[in-house]
Design an enzyme around this catalytic site. Structure first.
Site, short mmCIF file in Angstrom:
data_model
loop_
_atom_site.label_atom_id
_atom_site.label_comp_id
_atom_site.label_asym_id
_atom_site.label_seq_id
_atom_site.Cartn_x
_atom_site.Cartn_y
_atom_site.Cartn_z
CG HIS A 52 54.99 -34.73 18.18
ND1 HIS A 52 56.18 -35.10 17.60
CD2 HIS A 52 54.45 -33.76 17.41
CE1 HIS A 52 56.35 -34.38 16.50
NE2 HIS A 52 55.32 -33.56 16.35
CB VAL B 219 84.45 -37.80 32.00
CG1 VAL B 219 83.18 -37.03 32.13
CG2 VAL B 219 84.18 -39.27 31.91
N GLY C 104 86.99 -30.36 56.04
CA GLY C 104 88.11 -29.44 56.24
C GLY C 104 88.12 -28.26 55.29
N GLY D 75 82.31 -30.80 48.86
CA GLY D 75 83.39 -31.62 48.30
C GLY D 75 83.82 -31.18 46.90
CB ALA E 129 78.35 -36.78 42.07
#
Ligand code: NAI
Length: 462
Positions: free
Chosen positions: A441, A179, A34, A40, A317
């Site tokens: 390294h 968070v 929508g 989202g 997610a």
């Protein structure tokens, strides 16, 4: 004949990934969304935009605090807030358009509008009823409300409003040291706001490794964030431009008031299932509103599935994505699987925090004998060169078998480093397996190897 093999409701990371996988598996697929754009909460008003602002504000922090030490002289940049929001919106646009492209490429139909489920096998959007053999609900979550706190998304905001503020506030109060509170609190603190975080519990980031919690709070304090711990927010009173936040300290019930230009409410999220018609359909939900599903993500109504934030489990997610792929496979007659024991969690502050598997507290609770291998980034040459030596890697392994049970990292690129441990855990690896793996390294990942060595004969650089 059904129009579709499967209709997915919601196009967040759970829904869009599920839709693409369904289509890849040969199912005729549609996804109902929508919002004006796909993706989202995560892509539009969550993970992605907040990471853009975290990145920009971190760059500013580097310029202000570390450039001169590297011989980079000159004035630190100033903040053009409108331009920064423009950069964030551009990042959102690139990502949401990317999903639209993937839908086209995979022949997923985007049904625009808000869906309800009048009956099993039917999805109504506006006046139109579409039919599908299977329906997958991926409707996500919304910010939980707090009694006495009225959100106007201007002065008293959720994470959504916090990504669209008219200007950088002088004083910001954040309710909740989870968070969202810490990520967005860090953004505004770096941009110059005086940020106070009010937290109900005595430790920040509930459920995380206790040592990480302490280290994290110490570092954030040093960066300028203030904390009021053990305090329950009672109410907010807002005018058009300011707010008062009243809280009670749990230890003595004393009441206090803080003034703010902006109050961010970050006290958790709850499943978003409004308007779907779950009750009329008889779909079982928990008292917290989570849709109840079985091992195959199917609800108590045959052919109706649910994944992501609207079901049980961490609201992440990537957890939703994994469930989306697995549910798609179930619908296609395959055997989708999610290993809930190996789902990483990341907080994108600076330094980052990442974890996977068990904490020490959980292992103690279960009476599981374990050993700890810990290594500080102070012993990591790359971290030192990059002004990123705060923090550590901690690996927890079974005392007898040496099998890795969990890992907790606070430090540079922790959110990327954690995946080495995730893969190791998926393969049932021991700490020694990691320790015997050659690590390039100089990289941050050497700290992982050193922590693994610390589970055995000991690290080299500490
Ligand atoms: P959270 O559940 O992480 O933290 C909420 C905090 O608010 C808790 O520490 C709680 O004790 C505190 N609190 C609750 N009521 C309070 C009160 N009245 N007064 C003071 N403190 C109070 O929730 P948050 O940060 O809102 O995040 C919501 C969801 O979104 C989480 O599930 C999170 O995992 C997810 N998310 C994940 C991100 C990531 O993975 N990086 C980023 C943003 C959100």
């Amino acid at each position: 004949m059904a129009n579709y093999d499967v209709i997915i409701i919601g196009s967040g990371p759970g829904g869009y990934v599920c839709a693409i996988r369904c289509a890849q598996l040969g199912l005729k697929t549609a996804c109902v969304e929508g919002r004006e754009t796909l993706g989202g909460t995560c892509l539009n008003v969550g993970c992605i935009p907040s990471k853009a602002l975290l990145h920009a504000s971190h760059m500013l922090h580097e310029a202000e605090h570390n450039f001169a030490s590297m011989g980079l002289k000159g004035k630190a940049p100033s903040v053009d807030w409108k331009a920064m929001l423009g950069y964030k919106d551009n990042v959102i646009g690139q990502n949401t358009k990317g999903i639209e492209f993937l839908f086209k490429k995979n022949k997923v139909d985007w049904i625009k509008g808000w869906a309800s489920i009048p009956a099993a096998g039917q999805v109504q959007v506006g006046a139109e009823v579409h039919t599908a053999k299977n329906i997958i609900i991926a409707s996500g979550s919304e910010s939980a409300s707090l009694p006495g706190v009225e959100v106007d998304e201007k002065v008293v905001v959720t994470s959504t409003g916090a990504l669209e503020l008219g200007k950088v506030p002088k004083k910001m109060v954040v309710i909740g040291a989870g968070v969202i509170g810490l990520e967005l609190g860090s953004v505004y603190s770096r941009l110059g706001a005086e940020v106070t975080v009010i937290e109900y519990l005595d430790a920040i980031t509930p459920g995380m490794d206790a040592e990480v919690q302490k280290t994290m709070q110490r570092i954030l304090k040093r960066q300028g964030l203030k904390f009021v711990m053990g305090a329950a927010v009672q109410k907010t009173e807002a005018t058009k431009t300011k707010a008062k936040v009243t809280y009670k300290l749990r230890k003595d019930d004393s009441e206090h008031v803080l003034d703010a230009d902006v109050v961010l409410v970050a006290t958790g999220r709850r499943p978003y299932t409004d308007g779907l018609g779950l009750e009329a359909l008889g779909i079982e939900t928990s008292p917290r509103g989570q849709i109840q599903v079985g091992d195959d993500w199917q609800t108590n109504i045959q052919g109706v599935y649910a994944i992501g934030d609207c079901i049980d489990g961490p609201m992440l997610a990537h957890k939703a994505e994994d469930e989306g792929m697995a549910a798609a496979e179930q619908v296609a007659g395959k055997h989708g699987h999610v290993n809930y024991g190996v789902i990483p969690g990341v907080i994108y502050t600076h330094p980052e925090v990442a974890n996977v598997g068990k904490t020490e507290d959980k292992l103690k609770e279960a009476g599981h004998a374990y050993k700890v291998g810990k290594f500080s980034f102070m012993g990591n040459g790359r971290a030192k060169a990059n002004f990123a030596a705060d923090g550590f890697v901690k690996i927890l392994a079974d005392k007898e078998t040496d099998r890795i049970l969990g890992a907790h990292i606070i430090g540079p690129a922790a959110g990327d480093l954690i995946h080495e441990i995730c893969v190791a855990m998926e393969f049932g690896a021991s700490a020694e397996d990691l320790a015997l793996t050659c690590h390039a390294h100089p990289t941050y990942s050497e700290a992982i190897r050193e922590a693994a060595l610390a589970c055995g004969d000991g690290p080299i650089h500490s």
